[in-house]
Scaffold this motif. Structure first.
Motif, PDB file in Angstrom:
ATOM      1  N   THR A   7       0.710  -1.183   0.145  1.00  0.00           N
ATOM      2  CA  THR A   7      -0.212  -0.056  -0.016  1.00  0.00           C
ATOM      3  C   THR A   7       0.766   1.169  -0.065  1.00  0.00           C
ATOM      4  O   THR A   7       1.795   1.400   0.666  1.00  0.00           O
ATOM      5  CB  THR A   7      -1.032  -0.038   1.286  1.00  0.00           C
ATOM      6  OG1 THR A   7      -1.750  -1.036   1.203  1.00  0.00           O
ATOM      7  CG2 THR A   7      -1.615   1.168   1.531  1.00  0.00           C
ATOM      8  N   ALA A  23      -3.379   0.232  -4.157  1.00  0.00           N
ATOM      9  CA  ALA A  23      -3.916   0.550  -2.632  1.00  0.00           C
ATOM     10  C   ALA A  23      -3.290   1.969  -2.310  1.00  0.00           C
ATOM     11  O   ALA A  23      -1.747   1.904  -2.465  1.00  0.00           O
ATOM     12  CB  ALA A  23      -3.802  -0.312  -1.927  1.00  0.00           C
ATOM     13  N   CYS A  24      -3.750   2.859  -1.713  1.00  0.00           N
ATOM     14  CA  CYS A  24      -3.131   4.105  -1.509  1.00  0.00           C
ATOM     15  C   CYS A  24      -3.944   4.653  -0.423  1.00  0.00           C
ATOM     16  O   CYS A  24      -5.123   4.494  -0.325  1.00  0.00           O
ATOM     17  CB  CYS A  24      -2.684   5.136  -2.820  1.00  0.00           C
ATOM     18  SG  CYS A  24      -3.993   5.635  -3.492  1.00  0.00           S
ATOM     19  N   LYS A  25      -3.226   5.202   0.666  1.00  0.00           N
ATOM     20  CA  LYS A  25      -3.781   6.236   1.581  1.00  0.00           C
ATOM     21  C   LYS A  25      -3.175   7.348   2.012  1.00  0.00           C
ATOM     22  O   LYS A  25      -1.882   7.119   2.042  1.00  0.00           O
ATOM     23  CB  LYS A  25      -4.071   5.178   2.443  1.00  0.00           C
ATOM     24  CG  LYS A  25      -3.183   4.453   3.445  1.00  0.00           C
ATOM     25  CD  LYS A  25      -3.703   3.799   4.461  1.00  0.00           C
ATOM     26  CE  LYS A  25      -2.860   2.776   4.982  1.00  0.00           C
ATOM     27  NZ  LYS A  25      -3.251   1.707   5.984  1.00  0.00           N
ATOM     28  N   ALA A  54      -2.478   5.913  -9.060  1.00  0.00           N
ATOM     29  CA  ALA A  54      -2.324   4.679  -8.172  1.00  0.00           C
ATOM     30  C   ALA A  54      -3.934   4.508  -8.040  1.00  0.00           C
ATOM     31  O   ALA A  54      -4.234   3.243  -8.356  1.00  0.00           O
ATOM     32  CB  ALA A  54      -1.962   4.890  -6.688  1.00  0.00           C
ATOM     33  N   SER A  55      -4.920   5.336  -7.672  1.00  0.00           N
ATOM     34  CA  SER A  55      -6.446   4.920  -7.605  1.00  0.00           C
ATOM     35  C   SER A  55      -6.824   4.488  -8.968  1.00  0.00           C
ATOM     36  O   SER A  55      -7.619   3.275  -8.828  1.00  0.00           O
ATOM     37  CB  SER A  55      -7.278   6.110  -7.345  1.00  0.00           C
ATOM     38  OG  SER A  55      -6.459   6.689  -6.088  1.00  0.00           O
ATOM     39  N   GLU A  56      -6.455   5.034  -9.925  1.00  0.00           N
ATOM     40  CA  GLU A  56      -7.227   4.692 -11.462  1.00  0.00           C
ATOM     41  C   GLU A  56      -6.433   3.194 -11.731  1.00  0.00           C
ATOM     42  O   GLU A  56      -7.140   2.704 -12.769  1.00  0.00           O
ATOM     43  CB  GLU A  56      -6.547   5.720 -12.368  1.00  0.00           C
ATOM     44  CG  GLU A  56      -7.413   6.998 -12.629  1.00  0.00           C
ATOM     45  CD  GLU A  56      -6.581   8.169 -13.218  1.00  0.00           C
ATOM     46  OE1 GLU A  56      -7.048   9.133 -13.225  1.00  0.00           O
ATOM     47  OE2 GLU A  56      -5.516   7.752 -13.851  1.00  0.00           O
ATOM     48  N   LEU A 113      -1.174   9.990  -6.584  1.00  0.00           N
ATOM     49  CA  LEU A 113      -2.380   9.143  -5.850  1.00  0.00           C
ATOM     50  C   LEU A 113      -3.728   8.935  -6.933  1.00  0.00           C
ATOM     51  O   LEU A 113      -4.021   7.904  -6.918  1.00  0.00           O
ATOM     52  CB  LEU A 113      -2.851  10.246  -4.843  1.00  0.00           C
ATOM     53  CG  LEU A 113      -2.037  10.357  -3.495  1.00  0.00           C
ATOM     54  CD1 LEU A 113      -2.429  11.417  -2.620  1.00  0.00           C
ATOM     55  CD2 LEU A 113      -2.059   9.083  -2.666  1.00  0.00           C
ATOM     56  N   GLU A 114      -3.718   9.897  -7.914  1.00  0.00           N
ATOM     57  CA  GLU A 114      -4.527   9.912  -8.688  1.00  0.00           C
ATOM     58  C   GLU A 114      -4.412   8.485  -9.844  1.00  0.00           C
ATOM     59  O   GLU A 114      -5.134   7.627  -9.769  1.00  0.00           O
ATOM     60  CB  GLU A 114      -4.658  10.966  -9.663  1.00  0.00           C
ATOM     61  CG  GLU A 114      -5.894  11.535 -10.246  1.00  0.00           C
ATOM     62  CD  GLU A 114      -5.575  12.689 -11.061  1.00  0.00           C
ATOM     63  OE1 GLU A 114      -5.571  13.875 -10.444  1.00  0.00           O
ATOM     64  OE2 GLU A 114      -5.472  12.810 -12.380  1.00  0.00           O
ATOM     65  N   ASN A 171      -5.990   0.661  -9.651  1.00  0.00           N
ATOM     66  CA  ASN A 171      -6.335  -0.277  -8.629  1.00  0.00           C
ATOM     67  C   ASN A 171      -5.343  -0.650  -7.554  1.00  0.00           C
ATOM     68  O   ASN A 171      -4.986  -1.697  -7.294  1.00  0.00           O
ATOM     69  CB  ASN A 171      -7.119  -1.308  -9.111  1.00  0.00           C
ATOM     70  CG  ASN A 171      -8.203  -0.789  -9.752  1.00  0.00           C
ATOM     71  OD1 ASN A 171      -9.071  -0.285  -9.396  1.00  0.00           O
ATOM     72  ND2 ASN A 171      -8.298  -1.482 -11.032  1.00  0.00           N
TER      73      ASN A 171
END
Ligand code: PDD
Length: 299
Positions: free
Chosen positions: A209, A238-240, A232-234, A229-230, A236
């Protein structure tokens, strides 16, 4: 090199500001560093949004629309690119500071302008607007094999680090402390949690992550940070956004630094100790690949 100063494009040698400019006297101003890729400013809207937020934060009123900023910065890139084409025409001409239409870096600075020296804000002063376009300095190729070194230092900066102020003396001294110890960057720690680098944001990878400190007054809301972050999310991954404790930094599987100047840099040595396997990790290769193809498509 052609620069922009207060409404005019001119050779850098002819660009002068008053010694009473509050940027010179107090460091009273803000700045942006915007990458240019394939001749196009990358994430310009996001940089202009941050610029406006910062102008408001320091109570500096500059009436420029996004379109006007875009026109100036595009013109700046172009007239440097044209200059470099001319110079290319003269065989053997060695040009300093000119850029081809490829990759470059625009530095934009707005100060409060000229006024008699007094701490309080002048009732009347015309903001000084300066911009220059420098060749992009890409990270050394061995970085993707070996990674870079960093040290940790106490973050003694003020509590408005979200403002991209030109008053960078603390950042300068912290960066120099890293350089003095043979490292490339200082990762800053405030009350046992990571804030950011002296001139970069920080990510760690923990059990697959991606983690980066949440935005707030102790770090710059980096444009590259948000883009990572963008992406990573696009994809899939895991990022926080979560506080990183100092011991979590030291025990991380991967540590990265992000900035418009350097994209995503892998840290493989921290305070002289190897991080994980001492080379850029698998997730860095993935995200770096995603970032490079994002930039390729930035037409
Ligand atoms: N620095 N944090 C700090 C203190 C920075 O100075 C920077 C960038 C960043 C990364 O922000 P961004 O991704 O928007 O570039 C974080 C610029 C590049 C500089 O001062 O040269």
């Amino acid at each position: 090199m052609i620069v922009f100063l207060n409404g005019k494009f001119l050779p850098v040698e002819q660009a002068h500001v008053s010694v009473l400019d509050r940027g010179f006297i107090f460091g009273d101003g803000i700045y942006e560093v915007i990458p240019v890729y394939n001749g196009k400013l990358l994430r310009l809207a996001q940089h202009l949004d941050r610029l406006k937020k910062n102008l408001d934060a320091i109570r500096l009123n500059v009436s420029m629309s996004d379109g006007q900023w875009e026109e100036i910065l595009n013109e700046l890139v172009l007239c440097n690119a044209e200059k470099s084409d001319e110079e290319k025409g003269n065989e053997g001409a060695v040009s300093q500071g000119t850029v081809n239409l490829g990759n470059a870096c625009v530095y934009l600075q707005v100060t409060r302008g000229v006024a008699p020296r007094d701490h309080s804000l002048p009732a009347e002063a015309k903001a000084t607007v300066f911009a220059m376009c420098n060749p992009a300095v890409s990270a050394a190729p061995e970085l993707s094999e070996k990674g870079m070194t960093a040290i940790t230092l106490e973050d003694y900066r003020w509590k408005n680090c979200h403002i991209k102020s030109i008053s960078l003396l603390p950042n300068v001294l912290l960066r120099q402390q890293a350089v003095d110890s043979g490292a490339a960057e200082a990762i800053l720690i405030r009350e046992n949690v990571v804030t950011e680098g002296a001139a970069s944001n920080v990510f760690i990878v923990q059990d697959g992550t991606l983690i980066t400190p949440p935005k707030g007054p102790f770090l710059l809301p980096g444009i590259t940070r948000d883009l990572v972050l963008e992406l990573a999310s696009e994809n899939n991954i895991a990022c926080k956004e979560q506080a990183i404790k100092e011991y979590e930094l030291r025990g991380a599987d991967e540590i990265w630094l992000t900035s418009s100047m350097k994209d995503i840099l892998p840290v493989t040595s921290l305070d002289g100790k190897q991080i994980s396997k001492g080379k850029p990790g698998p997730l860095w290769h993935t995200l770096n690949g995603l970032l490079q193809s994002f930039k390729e498509n930035n037409m």
